[in-house]
Design a protein around this motif. Structure first.
Motif, PDB file in Angstrom:
ATOM      1  N   UNK A  65      16.739   8.253   7.341  1.00 41.54           N
ATOM      2  CA  UNK A  65      16.732   8.594   5.919  1.00 41.54           C
ATOM      3  C   UNK A  65      15.435   8.211   5.215  1.00 41.54           C
ATOM      4  N   UNK A  66      14.721   7.226   5.748  1.00 41.08           N
ATOM      5  CA  UNK A  66      13.597   6.658   4.999  1.00 41.08           C
ATOM      6  C   UNK A  66      12.326   7.490   5.132  1.00 41.08           C
ATOM      7  N   UNK A  67      11.456   7.312   4.156  1.00 41.68           N
ATOM      8  CA  UNK A  67      10.116   7.892   4.155  1.00 41.68           C
ATOM      9  C   UNK A  67       9.104   6.770   3.960  1.00 41.68           C
ATOM     10  N   UNK A  68       7.844   7.045   4.270  1.00 43.56           N
ATOM     11  CA  UNK A  68       6.819   6.038   3.995  1.00 43.56           C
ATOM     12  C   UNK A  68       6.645   5.894   2.480  1.00 43.56           C
ATOM     13  N   UNK A  69       6.231   4.719   2.063  1.00 40.94           N
ATOM     14  CA  UNK A  69       6.092   4.465   0.633  1.00 40.94           C
ATOM     15  C   UNK A  69       5.080   3.376   0.354  1.00 40.94           C
ATOM     16  N   UNK A  70       5.115   2.870  -0.865  1.00 40.51           N
ATOM     17  CA  UNK A  70       4.215   1.814  -1.312  1.00 40.51           C
ATOM     18  C   UNK A  70       5.032   0.737  -2.022  1.00 40.51           C
ATOM     19  N   UNK A  71       4.608  -0.521  -1.887  1.00 44.46           N
ATOM     20  CA  UNK A  71       5.263  -1.618  -2.600  1.00 44.46           C
ATOM     21  C   UNK A  71       4.229  -2.385  -3.421  1.00 44.46           C
ATOM     22  N   UNK A  72       4.565  -2.617  -4.668  1.00 48.02           N
ATOM     23  CA  UNK A  72       3.676  -3.378  -5.552  1.00 48.02           C
ATOM     24  C   UNK A  72       3.648  -4.836  -5.101  1.00 48.02           C
ATOM     25  N   UNK A  73       2.438  -5.350  -4.859  1.00 45.54           N
ATOM     26  CA  UNK A  73       2.329  -6.767  -4.483  1.00 45.54           C
ATOM     27  C   UNK A  73       1.533  -7.567  -5.505  1.00 45.54           C
ATOM     28  N   UNK A  74       0.969  -6.882  -6.523  1.00 49.87           N
ATOM     29  CA  UNK A  74       0.215  -7.597  -7.556  1.00 49.87           C
ATOM     30  C   UNK A  74       0.027  -6.661  -8.746  1.00 49.87           C
ATOM     31  N   UNK A  75       0.119  -7.231  -9.948  1.00 51.56           N
ATOM     32  CA  UNK A  75      -0.157  -6.476 -11.172  1.00 51.56           C
ATOM     33  C   UNK A  75      -1.416  -7.052 -11.813  1.00 51.56           C
ATOM     34  N   UNK A  76      -2.425  -6.204 -11.977  1.00 45.55           N
ATOM     35  CA  UNK A  76      -3.676  -6.635 -12.607  1.00 45.55           C
ATOM     36  C   UNK A  76      -3.463  -6.903 -14.103  1.00 45.55           C
ATOM     37  N   UNK A  77      -4.303  -7.733 -14.683  1.00 41.55           N
ATOM     38  CA  UNK A  77      -4.196  -8.047 -16.104  1.00 41.55           C
ATOM     39  C   UNK A  77      -4.314  -6.808 -16.978  1.00 41.55           C
ATOM     40  N   UNK A  78      -5.087  -5.822 -16.498  1.00 42.19           N
ATOM     41  CA  UNK A  78      -5.279  -4.604 -17.286  1.00 42.19           C
ATOM     42  C   UNK A  78      -4.266  -3.507 -16.943  1.00 42.19           C
ATOM     43  N   UNK A  79      -3.190  -3.867 -16.195  1.00 45.84           N
ATOM     44  CA  UNK A  79      -2.068  -2.956 -16.030  1.00 45.84           C
ATOM     45  C   UNK A  79      -2.051  -2.115 -14.765  1.00 45.84           C
ATOM     46  N   UNK A  80      -3.058  -2.244 -13.931  1.00 46.60           N
ATOM     47  CA  UNK A  80      -3.063  -1.477 -12.683  1.00 46.60           C
ATOM     48  C   UNK A  80      -2.203  -2.187 -11.641  1.00 46.60           C
ATOM     49  N   UNK A  81      -1.570  -1.403 -10.778  1.00 48.54           N
ATOM     50  CA  UNK A  81      -0.689  -1.940  -9.744  1.00 48.54           C
ATOM     51  C   UNK A  81      -1.404  -1.931  -8.407  1.00 48.54           C
ATOM     52  N   UNK A  82      -1.480  -3.081  -7.777  1.00 51.27           N
ATOM     53  CA  UNK A  82      -1.986  -3.158  -6.407  1.00 51.27           C
ATOM     54  C   UNK A  82      -0.796  -3.013  -5.455  1.00 51.27           C
ATOM     55  N   UNK A  83      -1.024  -2.341  -4.347  1.00 55.04           N
ATOM     56  CA  UNK A  83       0.106  -1.986  -3.482  1.00 55.04           C
ATOM     57  C   UNK A  83      -0.172  -2.269  -2.008  1.00 55.04           C
ATOM     58  N   UNK A  84       0.905  -2.443  -1.275  1.00 57.62           N
ATOM     59  CA  UNK A  84       0.882  -2.548   0.174  1.00 57.62           C
ATOM     60  C   UNK A  84       1.636  -1.348   0.750  1.00 57.62           C
ATOM     61  N   UNK A  85       1.280  -0.926   1.961  1.00 55.61           N
ATOM     62  CA  UNK A  85       1.962   0.226   2.552  1.00 55.61           C
ATOM     63  C   UNK A  85       3.338  -0.145   3.088  1.00 55.61           C
ATOM     64  N   UNK A  86       4.282   0.769   2.945  1.00 55.56           N
ATOM     65  CA  UNK A  86       5.561   0.703   3.645  1.00 55.56           C
ATOM     66  C   UNK A  86       5.512   1.829   4.669  1.00 55.56           C
ATOM     67  N   UNK A  87       5.245   1.485   5.921  1.00 59.84           N
ATOM     68  CA  UNK A  87       5.090   2.502   6.952  1.00 59.84           C
ATOM     69  C   UNK A  87       3.634   2.880   7.152  1.00 59.84           C
ATOM     70  N   UNK A  88       3.413   3.893   7.958  1.00 61.03           N
ATOM     71  CA  UNK A  88       2.070   4.242   8.406  1.00 61.03           C
ATOM     72  C   UNK A  88       1.371   5.267   7.541  1.00 61.03           C
ATOM     73  N   UNK A  89       0.444   4.799   6.728  1.00 62.90           N
ATOM     74  CA  UNK A  89      -0.332   5.671   5.850  1.00 62.90           C
ATOM     75  C   UNK A  89      -1.731   5.914   6.401  1.00 62.90           C
ATOM     76  N   UNK A  90      -2.259   7.086   6.141  1.00 60.62           N
ATOM     77  CA  UNK A  90      -3.687   7.344   6.245  1.00 60.62           C
ATOM     78  C   UNK A  90      -4.197   7.403   4.807  1.00 60.62           C
TER      79      UNK A  90
END
Length: 362
Positions: A65-90
């Motif tokens: 059922x699952x698909x590859x995705x992204x998980x937020x691991x940090x929120x910058x002070x100016x509102x941008x989201x830093x992410x880690x991969x869930x699964x194999x991304x190019x």
């Protein structure tokens, strides 16, 4: 075939990264319930549909059922989201894409994937693919406080935002065909199954993209006597590749797995089961291809070596541009995969299943 496309569209557009398959699971339950004798969900979220056969031998069919995705691991002070991969991304496929981010209360908000503008990048580096550490998600917020008010934070997940669309010659495109097309094949086949020689466990699995996790749990529970995994495979029949590199072709029919895997280990399909599937395809006049893929694997790998060992094979649906926003497949390949699955399940007699079991020499 006309009733297959709406099912694939609905599944493809659903939100369901690994570990967060809830939305897909609800679709699967609703679609599966009318066609099975028992239906249940395990502790990790795998969905099991049981259809009783003439004997107590157990066949297991798995599609994830699952698909590859992204998980937020940090929120910058100016509102941008830093992410880690869930699964194999190019990372090449990510930059400039729209995504959907799920909030804590289950809402979905849009975002875009950005990186440092090429105009201010060191000369000679501006055309290089960015690394995941240099990628961020922009949801329009201007501060971490605004992000918090939107209900987004560390642990929030996102997937690509892309609608299903029809192309020429029976081709379709969309996100998450890996492996929503396998789910569609399994569900479409369930509608058409008649009397079964052995009991079937149709399992929609979780967390395949992060290590075949759900299939391993399900195989331990079911202890099947044989298993078939349904998944996509690489159709590299595109400009710039040789015929040897194609693996399989779009429009050539479903692929019967011979071998796959890579540096992490190879999966070699059970020879007798593989040959049985191929023979059924020939007898039924179903176009098919034999697949040898060095790189990537399926739930069959996780199922095959549980308990005393499970004879396992995979039926693959050829797809171009896998793990991208624009995966492409032919609907007739998927429908033929479902026809092949039905024929295999209806023709795998108890005597055939017994032939797959261990032999006592003395």
């Amino acid at each position: 075939m006309d009733d297959f496309k709406p099912l694939l569209k609905r599944l493809s557009e659903a939100f369901g990264p690994s570990g967060f398959e809830d939305e897909v699971r609800e679709i699967v339950i609703a679609e599966m319930e009318p066609y099975v004798d028992e239906l249940f969900v395990d502790r990790w979220g795998n969905v099991y549909g049981v259809k009783h056969g003439k004997s107590d031998y157990r066949a297991m069919v798995a599609a994830h059922m699952d698909e590859i995705g992204l998980m937020v691991d940090h929120v910058e002070k100016n509102g941008f989201l830093r992410v880690k991969p869930i699964g194999g991304w190019n990372e090449v496929t990510l930059v400039g894409q729209r995504v959907v981010v799920r909030t804590r209360d289950g809402r979905k908000i849009p975002g875009v994937v950005g990186t440092r503008p090429p105009h201010i990048t060191q000369p000679g580096k501006e055309r290089e693919a960015p690394e995941m550490k240099d990628i961020f998600v922009d949801i329009g917020a201007s501060s971490a406080e605004e992000v918090e008010k939107l209900g987004v934070g560390v642990g929030s997940v996102a997937v690509l935002d892309r609608e299903f669309a029809e192309l020429a010659n029976g081709a379709v495109t969309g996100k998450a065909f890996d492996d929503r097309v396998g789910l569609a094949v399994m569900l479409w086949a369930l509608r058409r199954l008649r009397e079964l020689p052995v009991t079937l466990y149709a399992v929609a699995t979780v967390q395949e993209e992060v290590g075949l996790r759900g299939a391993a749990v399900a195989a331990e529970r079911v202890a099947p006597h044989y298993a078939v995994a349904l998944d996509t495979t690489i159709a590299a029949d595109v400009p710039g590749t040789s015929e040897r590199e194609y693996v399989v072709r779009l429009g050539g029919g479903p692929a019967i797995k011979v071998m796959d895997g890579g540096r992490g280990g190879l999966f070699i399909a059970h020879p007798r089961l593989r040959d049985f599937v191929a023979e059924v395809a020939r007898k039924e006049g179903i176009p098919h291809q034999m697949e040898v893929l060095y790189g990537g694997t399926t739930d069959a790998m996780a199922i095959a070596f549980r308990r005393e060992g499970v004879p396992a094979v995979a039926i693959s649906i050829p797809a171009r541009y896998v793990h991208s926003p624009v995966e492409v497949l032919r609907v007739d390949d998927a429908v033929n995969a479902a026809r092949l699955l039905v024929a295999v399940l209806e023709n795998a007699s108890p005597q055939f299943v017994e032939s797959l079991m261990e032999r006592r020499i003395k």
